[in-house]
Scaffold this motif. Structure first.
Motif: not given
Length: 407
Positions: A278-280, A282-284, A359-360, A369, A386
């Motif tokens: 989830r860090m990769r 960029h989500v909570s 993904r965003h 978004d 990416e």
């Protein structure tokens, strides 16, 4: 046989109580509206009651009551004797179990907010720490015979440990019988460690947990007729965390702290990979996704039973490794730990556990978004974007390296 009889009775009492009360828990869950309905995130294809923790809690309660009755009337050895280095208020520790169960049950019925659910877990952990369930001193690995006193830090460290352990079982509870079976395997290992260490309190609680889990598994294995819900998963995680601390004792060496982490290695790996994933993306970190171990195995083509049995086998491997570490010299402990870590890391990479599944994505139609999944068309666009970004960075680094003068 005389020494084993109390433990056999405790396991049988927890098992039979849970077996007998699970159908009642199903009826209560339906009446209270504690039912899981099919959705994109859920595996179940039909509405299923989710208050199974009620029967598990009852099984543990009856086993504890039987232990006290057996000590007072049948000459059983008391299980309410802590390690000499600890002073534990067992009624207060029991209250902590009640609080964490009540928190999970409230979430099953009313759908608590994440903050409210976390608050309940923290309160339970605070009560447990106040009862004396603490690691006050750890062995200094850099000084022979040295010790490090944690002082007041013992309280926050214990609280964080218990809350983390509580949630790792909750997070892996995604397939029929998965969390329940993993908890039974872990409790079996902890029972053996408690017996070898002469910890009657940890042994009694862990064998009761084994019985309760096996009793519930009768209804929870695929196809499940009831889920344990948060009332069960939070209770099992908190119980395993408490037992591991009872086994560790007040002064803990590094390896004795590693053992309970190995015992719960699979849910820990699952939780750790979820955080990285989830860090990769960029989500909570709290954003739910379908990238857990069981989701990946289902994507690989395994059915629910096969996926659960594979995860059981992985857990058994780690638990056998923990048992071996408990019996060998330091150098072999290191070898075994590295081997288990390498095997688990290889399995995790094979399942792509660290690859983002969210993904965003900017939607030009809504001009917002959005968080998209692999099923959404925008997901592939973000993966490609990416990849192109990584290629540009790599090209810049290559050009920079070529321009640097050689010595």
């Amino acid at each position: 046989m005389t020494l084993a009889l109390p433990y056999i009775c405790l396991a049988a009492a927890a098992l039979m109580t849970t077996l007998a009360l699970t159908p009642l828990a199903k009826k209560i869950a339906v009446r209270l509206g504690a039912v899981d309905y099919p959705s994109k995130r859920r595996i179940n294809t039909k509405p299923t009651p989710r208050l199974g923790g009620l029967a598990i809690f009852a099984g543990l309660f009856v086993a504890c009551a039987l232990q006290i009755f057996g000590t007072l009337n049948w000459g059983w050895p008391s299980a309410l004797i802590p390690h000499p280095s600890m002073e534990i208020n067992y009624p207060l520790l029991g209250l902590a179990f009640l609080v964490v169960f009540a928190t999970g049950a409230a979430d099953d019925i009313f759908q608590l907010t994440p903050k409210a659910k976390l608050a309940g877990q923290v309160i339970a952990a605070v009560i447990a720490a106040t009862s004396g369930l603490l690691i006050n001193v750890v062995v200094n690995p850099f000084a022979s015979g040295g010790e490090v006193s944690l002082g007041l830090l013992a309280y926050p460290i214990t609280i964080v440990y218990l809350v983390a352990y509580t949630n790792i079982i909750n997070l892996i509870d995604g397939l029929d019988g998965l969390a329940c079976g993993i908890s039974a395997i872990a409790a079996c290992s902890m029972f053996s460690f408690a017996i070898l260490g002469g910890r009657a309190d940890a042994a009694a609680l862990s064998i009761a947990l084994v019985g309760a889990c096996l009793g519930f598994l009768r209804y929870n294995f695929h196809p499940a007729s009831i889920f344990m819900g948060d009332s069960g998963s939070l209770l099992l995680g908190f119980a395993l965390g408490s037992i591991s601390l009872l086994n560790v004792t007040r002064t803990a060496a590094l390896t004795t702290l590693i053992i309970p982490l190995l015992v719960a290695g699979v849910p820990i790996i699952d939780t750790f990979s979820a955080i990285i994933r989830r860090m990769r993306a960029h989500v909570s970190i709290g954003q739910a996704d379908k990238g857990h171990i069981h989701h990946r195995l289902i994507e690989e083509g395994y059915d629910q039973r096969q996926a659960v049995i594979l995860i059981y086998l992985w857990c058994i491997l780690l638990n056998l490794g923990a048992a071996a570490i408990n019996q060998v010299e330091v150098q072999w402990r290191i070898v075994i730990f590295i081997a288990l870590l390498a095997l688990s890391a290889g399995f995790a990479m094979r399942l792509h556990l660290f690859e983002p599944v969210l993904r965003h994505h900017y939607n030009p139609k809504t001009q917002q978004d959005e968080i998209v999944t692999p099923e959404d068309p925008g997901f592939a666009d973000e993966v490609e974007a990416e990849r192109e970004q990584h290629e540009k960075i790599r090209s810049k680094l290559d050009i920079r390296n070529r321009k640097q003068p050689r010595n």
